[in-house]
Design a protein around this motif. Sequence first.
Motif, PDB file in Angstrom:
ATOM      1  N   ARG A  57       1.067   3.896  -3.010  1.00 19.10           N
ATOM      2  CA  ARG A  57       0.835   5.310  -2.701  1.00 19.10           C
ATOM      3  C   ARG A  57       1.953   6.175  -3.271  1.00 19.10           C
ATOM      4  O   ARG A  57       1.699   7.201  -3.896  1.00 19.10           O
ATOM      5  N   THR A  65      -5.213   3.497  -3.992  1.00 17.13           N
ATOM      6  CA  THR A  65      -4.242   2.456  -4.301  1.00 17.13           C
ATOM      7  C   THR A  65      -4.979   1.179  -4.659  1.00 17.13           C
ATOM      8  O   THR A  65      -6.167   1.009  -4.341  1.00 17.13           O
ATOM      9  N   ASP A 105      -6.914   0.997   0.315  1.00 17.33           N
ATOM     10  CA  ASP A 105      -6.912   1.601   1.647  1.00 17.33           C
ATOM     11  C   ASP A 105      -6.002   2.821   1.759  1.00 17.33           C
ATOM     12  O   ASP A 105      -5.664   3.251   2.861  1.00 17.33           O
ATOM     13  N   MET A 106      -5.631   3.398   0.626  1.00 20.40           N
ATOM     14  CA  MET A 106      -4.854   4.638   0.620  1.00 20.40           C
ATOM     15  C   MET A 106      -5.389   5.534  -0.490  1.00 20.40           C
ATOM     16  O   MET A 106      -5.439   5.126  -1.655  1.00 20.40           O
ATOM     17  N   SER A 135     -10.619   9.517   3.268  1.00 20.59           N
ATOM     18  CA  SER A 135     -10.303  10.453   2.194  1.00 20.59           C
ATOM     19  C   SER A 135     -11.547  11.195   1.701  1.00 20.59           C
ATOM     20  O   SER A 135     -11.440  12.303   1.176  1.00 20.59           O
ATOM     21  N   LYS A 157       0.821  -1.206   0.000  1.00 24.40           N
ATOM     22  CA  LYS A 157       0.000   0.000   0.000  1.00 24.40           C
ATOM     23  C   LYS A 157       0.859   1.262   0.000  1.00 24.40           C
ATOM     24  O   LYS A 157       0.489   2.264  -0.627  1.00 24.40           O
ATOM     25  N   LEU A 158       2.002   1.229   0.678  1.00 19.85           N
ATOM     26  CA  LEU A 158       2.900   2.383   0.679  1.00 19.85           C
ATOM     27  C   LEU A 158       3.606   2.520  -0.668  1.00 19.85           C
ATOM     28  O   LEU A 158       3.796   3.631  -1.172  1.00 19.85           O
ATOM     29  N   THR A 214      -2.289  12.770   0.880  1.00 25.30           N
ATOM     30  CA  THR A 214      -2.664  11.364   1.019  1.00 25.30           C
ATOM     31  C   THR A 214      -3.506  11.205   2.282  1.00 25.30           C
ATOM     32  O   THR A 214      -3.430  12.001   3.206  1.00 25.30           O
ATOM     33  N   ARG A 215      -4.302  10.140   2.282  1.00 24.45           N
ATOM     34  CA  ARG A 215      -5.076   9.817   3.485  1.00 24.45           C
ATOM     35  C   ARG A 215      -5.419   8.350   3.479  1.00 24.45           C
ATOM     36  O   ARG A 215      -5.990   7.830   2.508  1.00 24.45           O
ATOM     37  N   GLY A 216      -5.074   7.645   4.538  1.00 27.85           N
ATOM     38  CA  GLY A 216      -5.357   6.228   4.648  1.00 27.85           C
ATOM     39  C   GLY A 216      -6.791   5.961   5.085  1.00 27.85           C
ATOM     40  O   GLY A 216      -7.457   6.820   5.668  1.00 27.85           O
TER      41      GLY A 216
END
Length: 218
Positions: free
Chosen positions: A21, A182, A186-187, A162, A17-18, A152-154
């Motif tokens: 992102r 993503t 979840d991002m 978000s 996920k990172l 960004t917002r998880g």
Amino acid sequence: MPKDWFEWHDLYNTEPKLQQRLEIVREYITYSLDASPAGRIRVVSVCAGDGRDLLGTLANHPRAQDVYARLVELNPNLVERGKATIESLGLAKQIEFINGDATISANYVGAVPADIVIVCGVFGNLADEAELKRLLDNLSFLSKKGAFVLWTRGHSNGTAYSDTVRKVLQASQFEEVKFKLTATGDMGVGINRYVGENLPAPKEQQLFVFSGVPHKAR
């Protein structure tokens, strides 16, 4: 679990996920650079980490020499890693990395108003919606009229946080340009354009309160 933000950034090596992102953020930085008028492009990055989003984009972008940036980060190890990357890119005369508190407006004086403002990894570390609104009010100090703002917002526990950010941004004169989730779902990553007027001074000297901790980062 990571004990500090330097360790947290190592999760980019393992967390899909990172990684996803970061890929979208770099895509949006590229879009912002491509859409900027000819000449100097001022960039500021809030809670910049090691700057891998901006610096990774500039490594292969034809307008890298147009970018004059200030990155602000509190963790000294992340700053040192970012500075080493800047040196390797030959951009030390154009990009400065400040080891300081990104919540304090004085750390941006001389670098704003910017054409591109990066606030990635910040909104999920604010206490509540009121604190988000406070930061957005103060972003009018960092942003020139027409500036691109990347964020960004998880998501967690089934809540699409978000969605709230998108609504508050648009209500605060930041028009949405693009938004993506993503592949993991979840991002959220967004790019908005500031259509208000730049404030020559911030509404508050402390732009926001960063309340997050590494092992609970959202």
